[in-house]
Design a protein around this motif. Structure first.
Motif, PDB file in Angstrom:
ATOM      1  N   ARG A 141      42.129  29.961  35.715  1.00  0.00           N
ATOM      2  CA  ARG A 141      40.984  29.048  35.649  1.00  0.00           C
ATOM      3  C   ARG A 141      40.872  28.343  34.306  1.00  0.00           C
ATOM      4  N   GLY A 142      41.862  28.500  33.440  1.00  0.00           N
ATOM      5  CA  GLY A 142      41.877  27.762  32.187  1.00  0.00           C
ATOM      6  C   GLY A 142      41.215  28.450  31.014  1.00  0.00           C
ATOM      7  N   VAL A 143      40.855  29.734  31.177  1.00  0.00           N
ATOM      8  CA  VAL A 143      40.263  30.485  30.070  1.00  0.00           C
ATOM      9  C   VAL A 143      41.372  30.883  29.088  1.00  0.00           C
ATOM     10  N   LYS A 144      41.110  30.749  27.811  1.00  0.00           N
ATOM     11  CA  LYS A 144      42.102  31.098  26.808  1.00  0.00           C
ATOM     12  C   LYS A 144      42.330  32.607  26.784  1.00  0.00           C
ATOM     13  N   PRO A 145      43.552  33.057  26.511  1.00  0.00           N
ATOM     14  CA  PRO A 145      43.829  34.493  26.433  1.00  0.00           C
ATOM     15  C   PRO A 145      42.915  35.188  25.425  1.00  0.00           C
ATOM     16  N   HIS A 146      42.567  36.428  25.728  1.00  0.00           N
ATOM     17  CA  HIS A 146      41.733  37.274  24.867  1.00  0.00           C
ATOM     18  C   HIS A 146      40.311  36.731  24.728  1.00  0.00           C
ATOM     19  N   THR A 147      39.867  35.951  25.733  1.00  0.00           N
ATOM     20  CA  THR A 147      38.505  35.435  25.763  1.00  0.00           C
ATOM     21  C   THR A 147      37.774  36.063  26.937  1.00  0.00           C
ATOM     22  N   ASN A 148      36.536  36.458  26.723  1.00  0.00           N
ATOM     23  CA  ASN A 148      35.748  37.036  27.811  1.00  0.00           C
ATOM     24  C   ASN A 148      35.302  35.952  28.790  1.00  0.00           C
ATOM     25  N   SER A 149      35.223  36.326  30.050  1.00  0.00           N
ATOM     26  CA  SER A 149      34.809  35.350  31.055  1.00  0.00           C
ATOM     27  C   SER A 149      34.222  36.053  32.271  1.00  0.00           C
ATOM     28  N   VAL A 150      33.483  35.284  33.059  1.00  0.00           N
ATOM     29  CA  VAL A 150      33.060  35.720  34.388  1.00  0.00           C
ATOM     30  C   VAL A 150      33.387  34.596  35.364  1.00  0.00           C
ATOM     31  N   THR A 151      33.726  34.981  36.575  1.00  0.00           N
ATOM     32  CA  THR A 151      33.869  34.027  37.676  1.00  0.00           C
ATOM     33  C   THR A 151      33.005  34.526  38.821  1.00  0.00           C
ATOM     34  N   VAL A 152      32.173  33.639  39.362  1.00  0.00           N
ATOM     35  CA  VAL A 152      31.255  34.031  40.430  1.00  0.00           C
ATOM     36  C   VAL A 152      31.653  33.339  41.734  1.00  0.00           C
ATOM     37  N   PHE A 153      31.523  34.089  42.821  1.00  0.00           N
ATOM     38  CA  PHE A 153      31.856  33.605  44.157  1.00  0.00           C
ATOM     39  C   PHE A 153      30.690  33.909  45.097  1.00  0.00           C
ATOM     40  N   ALA A 154      30.389  32.993  46.011  1.00  0.00           N
ATOM     41  CA  ALA A 154      29.410  33.245  47.073  1.00  0.00           C
ATOM     42  C   ALA A 154      30.176  33.821  48.258  1.00  0.00           C
ATOM     43  N   ALA A 155      30.225  35.147  48.349  1.00  0.00           N
ATOM     44  CA  ALA A 155      31.232  35.802  49.175  1.00  0.00           C
ATOM     45  C   ALA A 155      30.652  36.621  50.323  1.00  0.00           C
ATOM     46  N   ALA A 156      31.366  36.591  51.444  1.00  0.00           N
ATOM     47  CA  ALA A 156      31.074  37.467  52.572  1.00  0.00           C
ATOM     48  C   ALA A 156      31.654  38.845  52.287  1.00  0.00           C
ATOM     49  N   ALA A 157      31.406  39.788  53.187  1.00  0.00           N
ATOM     50  CA  ALA A 157      31.914  41.148  53.015  1.00  0.00           C
ATOM     51  C   ALA A 157      33.435  41.167  53.105  1.00  0.00           C
ATOM     52  N   PRO A 158      34.092  42.084  52.381  1.00  0.00           N
ATOM     53  CA  PRO A 158      35.555  42.183  52.457  1.00  0.00           C
ATOM     54  C   PRO A 158      35.999  42.645  53.842  1.00  0.00           C
ATOM     55  N   ASN A 159      37.076  42.048  54.324  1.00  0.00           N
ATOM     56  CA  ASN A 159      37.710  42.444  55.578  1.00  0.00           C
ATOM     57  C   ASN A 159      39.045  43.081  55.221  1.00  0.00           C
ATOM     58  N   GLN A 160      39.133  44.416  55.363  1.00  0.00           N
ATOM     59  CA  GLN A 160      40.337  45.105  54.907  1.00  0.00           C
ATOM     60  C   GLN A 160      41.525  44.839  55.819  1.00  0.00           C
ATOM     61  N   ALA A 161      42.655  44.567  55.189  1.00  0.00           N
ATOM     62  CA  ALA A 161      43.925  44.372  55.886  1.00  0.00           C
ATOM     63  C   ALA A 161      44.793  45.599  55.630  1.00  0.00           C
ATOM     64  N   ASN A 162      45.042  46.355  56.685  1.00  0.00           N
ATOM     65  CA  ASN A 162      45.700  47.654  56.586  1.00  0.00           C
ATOM     66  C   ASN A 162      47.191  47.514  56.881  1.00  0.00           C
ATOM     67  N   ASN A 163      48.033  47.894  55.928  1.00  0.00           N
ATOM     68  CA  ASN A 163      49.469  47.932  56.178  1.00  0.00           C
ATOM     69  C   ASN A 163      50.080  49.042  55.334  1.00  0.00           C
ATOM     70  N   HIS A 164      50.452  50.147  56.010  1.00  0.00           N
ATOM     71  CA  HIS A 164      51.063  51.293  55.325  1.00  0.00           C
ATOM     72  C   HIS A 164      52.557  51.427  55.616  1.00  0.00           C
ATOM     73  N   SER A 165      53.097  50.532  56.440  1.00  0.00           N
ATOM     74  CA  SER A 165      54.505  50.668  56.817  1.00  0.00           C
ATOM     75  C   SER A 165      55.392  49.598  56.199  1.00  0.00           C
ATOM     76  N   GLY A 166      54.820  48.469  55.847  1.00  0.00           N
ATOM     77  CA  GLY A 166      55.625  47.395  55.291  1.00  0.00           C
ATOM     78  C   GLY A 166      56.110  47.701  53.884  1.00  0.00           C
ATOM     79  N   ASP A 167      57.374  47.359  53.609  1.00  0.00           N
ATOM     80  CA  ASP A 167      57.916  47.555  52.263  1.00  0.00           C
ATOM     81  C   ASP A 167      58.516  46.273  51.723  1.00  0.00           C
ATOM     82  N   ASN A 168      58.063  45.135  52.286  1.00  0.00           N
ATOM     83  CA  ASN A 168      58.544  43.839  51.822  1.00  0.00           C
ATOM     84  C   ASN A 168      57.395  42.839  51.934  1.00  0.00           C
ATOM     85  N   PRO A 169      57.457  41.738  51.183  1.00  0.00           N
ATOM     86  CA  PRO A 169      56.337  40.796  51.161  1.00  0.00           C
ATOM     87  C   PRO A 169      55.977  40.241  52.538  1.00  0.00           C
ATOM     88  N   GLU A 170      56.985  39.918  53.351  1.00  0.00           N
ATOM     89  CA  GLU A 170      56.703  39.278  54.635  1.00  0.00           C
ATOM     90  C   GLU A 170      55.868  40.180  55.547  1.00  0.00           C
TER      91      GLU A 170
END
Length: 285
Positions: A141-170
């Motif tokens: 987001r363009g914040v300089k390194p070693h600088t404190n920041s906050v980013t705020v989002f108007a967010a819905a609840a997290p929807n968990q994506a479960n994958n315990h068998s995959g061992d590759n990005p695809e």
């Protein structure tokens, strides 16, 4: 004066914010984070009034970055969206109390969230910089390194994506792409929180953050007819075979890295109004 809610005619002063921070249980050293977050949510593009009174029931998700994360002991690991850490819990709670008590978005009165979710009690996290193989959110987001920041989002609840068998990005990212479908088409911004286990496999294969975004964008789609059957009204003629992605482009996807080391659970977090009417906002301090 830290910020204004012009629709309700509310003035958010440092004094009022401090009172609510005390009620939330904040330590004094947490206060700069709270002030930065309130400054961010009162920026016009965040649309505080809209997100806080809507039936969508979005919560303010605050992501903290910079040296202050370690100074305050903010949690980015196990149970990152849950309880158990004073800094996370009380900073998030202070922000919510200001929204209710100072801006006036009291549940059942002005706040008309149909269901809402637990993030409205408190929702403040840090990214895990140690497991992150890419640039962090604040650097993106363009914040300089070693600088404190906050980013705020108007967010819905997290929807968990479960994958315990995959061992590759695809394989892993296909599970996340499937979970993204519940958000609907043409999102201008959506959050994907990747857990350490999934990040390990993805980074071991040398994938960049941009590759992750491009894969998710190109694999989370339905036809216009399918979106209509699912109850969504896409911005194209209905009953066609035109394929429409969940996101408008790969850059509509925000990647966060957080969570406990064990467990193949990442998460999809849609934003209020598909990210059109409330823009995530970053403030450095």
């Amino acid at each position: 004066i830290i910020g204004l809610d012009p629709v309700k005619g509310r003035v958010l002063t440092a004094e009022k914010i401090a009172i609510n921070a005390v009620m939330a249980g904040c330590k004094p050293q947490y206060f700069p984070v709270v002030v930065a977050a309130i400054s961010a949510i009162t920026e016009s593009q965040y649309n505080l009034h809209g997100i806080s009174v809507s039936t969508y029931g979005a919560a303010t998700l605050t992501v903290v970055g910079g040296p202050i994360v370690k100074e305050l002991g903010l949690n980015s690991g196990v149970g990152v969206f849950g309880p158990g850490n004073r800094a996370n819990s009380t900073i998030g709670r202070a922000i919510r109390l200001v929204i209710s008590n100072v801006s006036g978005a009291v549940p059942g009165e002005l706040d008309k969230g149909t269901l809402a979710h637990g993030g409205k009690y408190s929702w403040c996290i840090a990214e895990d910089s140690e497991i992150n193989p890419w640039d962090s959110l604040d650097i993106d987001r363009g914040v300089k390194p070693h600088t404190n920041s906050v980013t705020v989002f108007a967010a819905a609840a997290p929807n968990q994506a479960n994958n315990h068998s995959g061992d590759n990005p695809e394989d892993i990212l296909m599970s996340i792409a499937d979970a993204m479908l519940s958000a609907g088409p043409n999102q201008t911004e959506i959050i994907i929180t990747l857990c350490p286990e999934h990040i390990g496999y993805i980074s071991d294969h040398g994938w960049s953050k941009q590759q992750v975004k491009e894969f998710l964008h190109s694999h989370s789609h339905k036809t216009s007819s399918q979106w209509a059957e699912a109850g969504f009204i896409p911005s194209v003629p209905r009953n066609t075979d035109q394929r429409i992605s969940v996101t408008q482009s790969p850059d509509s996807i925000t990647i966060l890295t957080a969570g406990g080391a064990a467990g193949g659970f990442s998460a999809v977090i849609p934003l209020w109004g598909a990210g059109l009417q409330s823009k995530s906002t970053t403030k450095s301090f």
